[in-house]
Write a protein that holds these residues in place. Structure first.
Motif, PDB file in Angstrom:
ATOM      1  N   LEU A   1      83.859 -14.924   2.923  1.00 25.69           N
ATOM      2  CA  LEU A   1      84.362 -15.367   4.217  1.00 25.69           C
ATOM      3  C   LEU A   1      83.261 -15.178   5.242  1.00 25.69           C
ATOM      4  N   GLN A   2      83.076 -16.165   6.099  1.00 25.39           N
ATOM      5  CA  GLN A   2      82.186 -15.965   7.239  1.00 25.39           C
ATOM      6  C   GLN A   2      82.950 -16.259   8.520  1.00 25.39           C
ATOM      7  N   LEU A   3      82.946 -15.247   9.396  1.00 20.31           N
ATOM      8  CA  LEU A   3      83.637 -15.324  10.683  1.00 20.31           C
ATOM      9  C   LEU A   3      82.587 -15.255  11.782  1.00 20.31           C
ATOM     10  N   TRP A   4      82.684 -16.121  12.771  1.00 23.21           N
ATOM     11  CA  TRP A   4      81.798 -16.064  13.938  1.00 23.21           C
ATOM     12  C   TRP A   4      82.618 -15.542  15.116  1.00 23.21           C
ATOM     13  N   ILE A   5      82.126 -14.452  15.715  1.00 22.72           N
ATOM     14  CA  ILE A   5      82.801 -13.845  16.860  1.00 22.72           C
ATOM     15  C   ILE A   5      81.921 -14.044  18.090  1.00 22.72           C
TER      16      ILE A   5
ATOM     17  N   GLY B   1      73.916 -16.080  20.564  1.00 19.96           N
ATOM     18  CA  GLY B   1      75.062 -15.959  21.473  1.00 19.96           C
ATOM     19  C   GLY B   1      76.338 -15.413  20.864  1.00 19.96           C
ATOM     20  N   PHE B   2      76.303 -15.056  19.566  1.00 18.17           N
ATOM     21  CA  PHE B   2      77.532 -14.559  18.921  1.00 18.17           C
ATOM     22  C   PHE B   2      77.184 -13.670  17.728  1.00 18.17           C
ATOM     23  N   GLU B   3      78.214 -13.247  16.990  1.00 17.10           N
ATOM     24  CA  GLU B   3      78.037 -12.420  15.801  1.00 17.10           C
ATOM     25  C   GLU B   3      78.512 -13.199  14.582  1.00 17.10           C
ATOM     26  N   THR B   4      77.859 -13.007  13.445  1.00 18.71           N
ATOM     27  CA  THR B   4      78.381 -13.565  12.196  1.00 18.71           C
ATOM     28  C   THR B   4      78.792 -12.401  11.305  1.00 18.71           C
ATOM     29  N   VAL B   5      79.992 -12.514  10.737  1.00 20.50           N
ATOM     30  CA  VAL B   5      80.519 -11.454   9.877  1.00 20.50           C
ATOM     31  C   VAL B   5      80.746 -12.057   8.492  1.00 20.50           C
ATOM     32  N   THR B   6      79.971 -11.581   7.521  1.00 22.20           N
ATOM     33  CA  THR B   6      80.058 -12.117   6.162  1.00 22.20           C
ATOM     34  C   THR B   6      80.672 -11.065   5.257  1.00 22.20           C
ATOM     35  N   TYR B   7      81.757 -11.433   4.595  1.00 23.19           N
ATOM     36  CA  TYR B   7      82.495 -10.519   3.726  1.00 23.19           C
ATOM     37  C   TYR B   7      82.606 -11.196   2.364  1.00 23.19           C
ATOM     38  N   MET B   8      81.960 -10.605   1.358  1.00 24.30           N
ATOM     39  CA  MET B   8      81.888 -11.258   0.040  1.00 24.30           C
ATOM     40  C   MET B   8      83.145 -10.990  -0.785  1.00 24.30           C
TER      41      MET B   8
ATOM     42  N   SER C   1      87.375   2.254  10.740  1.00 19.18           N
ATOM     43  CA  SER C   1      86.069   1.721  10.339  1.00 19.18           C
ATOM     44  C   SER C   1      84.980   2.199  11.295  1.00 19.18           C
ATOM     45  N   PRO C   2      83.767   2.466  10.772  1.00 17.08           N
ATOM     46  CA  PRO C   2      82.653   2.851  11.646  1.00 17.08           C
ATOM     47  C   PRO C   2      81.951   1.666  12.312  1.00 17.08           C
ATOM     48  N   ILE C   3      82.365   0.453  11.984  1.00 14.84           N
ATOM     49  CA  ILE C   3      81.708  -0.737  12.554  1.00 14.84           C
ATOM     50  C   ILE C   3      81.925  -0.783  14.061  1.00 14.84           C
ATOM     51  N   TYR C   4      80.826  -1.014  14.796  1.00 12.05           N
ATOM     52  CA  TYR C   4      80.916  -1.156  16.247  1.00 12.05           C
ATOM     53  C   TYR C   4      81.110  -2.622  16.585  1.00 12.05           C
ATOM     54  N   THR C   5      82.205  -2.917  17.264  1.00  8.93           N
ATOM     55  CA  THR C   5      82.484  -4.303  17.622  1.00  8.93           C
ATOM     56  C   THR C   5      82.220  -4.497  19.112  1.00  8.93           C
ATOM     57  N   ARG C   6      81.164  -5.263  19.381  1.00  5.02           N
ATOM     58  CA  ARG C   6      80.745  -5.516  20.759  1.00  5.02           C
ATOM     59  C   ARG C   6      81.877  -6.236  21.518  1.00  5.02           C
ATOM     60  N   THR C   7      82.489  -7.205  20.838  1.00  2.00           N
ATOM     61  CA  THR C   7      83.725  -7.816  21.312  1.00  2.00           C
ATOM     62  C   THR C   7      84.832  -7.080  20.557  1.00  2.00           C
ATOM     63  N   PRO C   8      85.745  -6.394  21.266  1.00  2.00           N
ATOM     64  CA  PRO C   8      86.753  -5.608  20.543  1.00  2.00           C
ATOM     65  C   PRO C   8      87.500  -6.434  19.486  1.00  2.00           C
ATOM     66  N   THR C   9      87.387  -5.999  18.235  1.00  2.00           N
ATOM     67  CA  THR C   9      87.890  -6.788  17.096  1.00  2.00           C
ATOM     68  C   THR C   9      88.506  -5.881  16.047  1.00  2.00           C
ATOM     69  N   MET C  10      89.560  -6.362  15.377  1.00  2.00           N
ATOM     70  CA  MET C  10      90.071  -5.712  14.166  1.00  2.00           C
ATOM     71  C   MET C  10      89.969  -6.698  13.006  1.00  2.00           C
ATOM     72  N   TYR C  11      89.636  -6.159  11.820  1.00  2.00           N
ATOM     73  CA  TYR C  11      89.462  -7.018  10.643  1.00  2.00           C
ATOM     74  C   TYR C  11      89.961  -6.214   9.451  1.00  2.00           C
ATOM     75  N   LEU C  12      91.112  -6.614   8.901  1.00  2.00           N
ATOM     76  CA  LEU C  12      91.755  -5.852   7.834  1.00  2.00           C
ATOM     77  C   LEU C  12      91.987  -6.746   6.624  1.00  2.00           C
ATOM     78  N   ASP C  13      91.698  -6.218   5.425  1.00  2.00           N
ATOM     79  CA  ASP C  13      91.885  -6.954   4.168  1.00  2.00           C
ATOM     80  C   ASP C  13      93.058  -6.304   3.431  1.00  2.00           C
ATOM     81  N   PHE C  14      94.206  -6.968   3.439  1.00  2.00           N
ATOM     82  CA  PHE C  14      95.433  -6.416   2.852  1.00  2.00           C
ATOM     83  C   PHE C  14      95.734  -6.994   1.472  1.00  2.00           C
TER      84      PHE C  14
END
Ligand code: FJE
Ligand code: FE
Length: 296
Positions: A117-121, A64-71, A164-177
Motif C-alpha cells: 500500500l502506498q499512502l500520500w499524506i 510537499g507531502f509524505e509517502t507511506v509505503t507498507y509492504m 507507535s513511535p512514528i512521528y506524524t507531521r500531519t496528525p495521523t493514525m494508521y492501523l492494520d486490523f
C-alpha cells in the motif's frame, strides 16, 4: 474517556478500486487520488500496488507531502538521490517525508509479485519545504496487540494499549486490523479527523450493523462520529486498514508528484526541479542503480 466509542461513524461513501497501469508496467488499485475522489484531506492518494520485475517506479521526484509505503507481499528496493537506499519487505514500513524534495526509485527487489500500500499524506503550508526525512520500521519492530479474535498492527497512532513511535507531521493514525470470524472492534477516532477503511482480505460489516458486508479492494469513507465499529460476520478472516488524519483545510494544487498550496508554488517547483535548485541540487548527476540497465 477518549478510548470509548459512543457514536460509531457511518459509511458515508464506498468506492471499489479497480486495477490501472501506473509507473512503468506496474498495476495499482487507486482509491484516493482518482478522478472521482481527488483528495480526502489530508490524504492525497491511496494505491494498493502490484509490481513484478521488470516493472516498477523508476526515478521520479516528490515535493510537499509524505509517502507511506507498507509492504504486504514480496519486497521493494528504494534508492534516493542522497544515497539513501534499502529494501522494504512484507510487513515493513517506510514513512518518507519528502518535504522540499526527494528524487528516488521504487523497484521490485525479488521475483514474483510485490504487493503493498502506498499512502500520500499532505503536509501543511509551513512544513511543505522542510528537510526530507525517513522513518523506517522492520516488520518485527511494528508493535501488535491481540485480544478476542482481533489483531492490530499499530503503524501510526495508538490502539488497544499499543503506541507507535512514528512521528506524524500531519496528525495521523494508521492501523492494520485482522479479525477472526465473529470478532468485532470498536476503535476510537478523534471527532474532527477524516477517516477511511480500506479492505484487504475477507468481508466485514462497518458502521451500521444492518449494512451489507464489504469485500476486498473497497474504500470506505467514514462519516462523523467518534470511532469505528467493525464486525466480521463471515467464516473467513477479515483484514483491513483504518486510517485517520486531521484535515489541513488548505488549498491543494497538485501537479503529479508535486503538491503545494498555489499555482505559483507549483510553477516554482517545476522550475526548481528542471534547474536542480532549492532542494533538487543532487538530482543533477544522479540516476538510481536500478534504473541503469532498466532501459532508460
Ligand atoms: C508517482 C505515477 C506514479 N503509486 N505505489 C505518478 F506511479 C508514481 C509513484 C507511485 C507509487 C510507487 C509505489 Cl512504490 C507504490 C505508487 C504511485 O511512484 F509518484 C507519480 N507522480
Ligand atoms: Fe515515489
Amino acid at each position: 474517556m477518549s478510548n470509548v466509542v459512543m457514536d460509531p461513524r457511518p459509511v458515508a461513501r464506498k468506492l471499489l478500486a479497480r486495477p490501472q497501469q501506473e509507473g512503468v508496467g506496474a498495476v495499482v488499485r487507486r482509491s484516493i487520488g482518482r478522478f472521482e475522489l481527488k483528495h480526502f484531506d489530508p490524504f492525497l492518494l491511496l494505491d494498493e500496488f502490484s509490481v513484478s520485475s521488470p516493472a516498477g517506479f523508476p526515478d521520479h521526484p516528490h515535493r510537499g507531502f509524505e509517502t507511506v509505503t507498507y509492504m504486504l507481499q514480496g519486497a521493494v528496493t528504494h534508492e534516493d538521490f542522497e544515497g539513501h537506499k534499502g529494501t522494504i519487505e512484507a510487513g515493513d514500513l517506510q514513512w518518507m517525508t519528502a518535504g522540499r524534495g526527494i528524487v528516488h526509485s521504487e523497484m521490485p527487489a525479488s521475483q514474483g509479485t510485490q504487493k503493498g500500500l502506498q499512502l500520500w499524506i499532505n503536509l501543511s503550508s509551513g512544513y511543505k519545504m522542510i528537510e526530507p526525512r525517513y522513518q523506517e520500521m522492520n516488520s518485527e519492530d511494528i508493535q501488535e496487540a491481540k485480544k478476542d479474535g482481533v489483531k492490530v498492527r499499530v503503524i501510526a497512532g495508538e490502539a488497544m494499549g499499543v503506541k507507535s513511535p512514528i512521528y506524524t507531521r500531519t496528525p495521523t493514525m494508521y492501523l492494520d486490523f485482522t479479525l477472526k470470524p465473529g470478532a468485532r472492534i470498536l476503535q476510537h477516532i478523534p471527532m474532527s479527523w477524516n477517516a477511511f477503511v480500506y479492505v484487504l482480505e475477507g468481508e466485514g460489516i462497518f458502521g451500521n450493523s444492518r449494512s451489507l458486508p464489504v469485500s476486498a479492494h473497497h474504500l470506505l469513507l467514514l462519516g462523523s462520529g467518534d470511532g469505528l465499529d467493525a464486525y466480521n460476520k463471515s467464516s473467513k478472516s477479515l483484514r483491513f486498514i483504518l486510517v485517520g488524519g486531521e484535515p489541513l483545510g488548505e488549498p491543494v494544487v497538485q501537479y503529479g508528484p508535486f503538491v503545494m498550496n498555489t499555482q505559483e508554488q507549483i510553477d516554482q517547483t517545476i522550475e526548481d526541479y528542471e534547474n536542480y535548485i532549492n532542494g533538487f541540487e543532487k538530482a543533477r548527476y544522479w540516476n538510481s542503480e536500478s534504473t541503469v540497465g532498466f532501459g532508460h
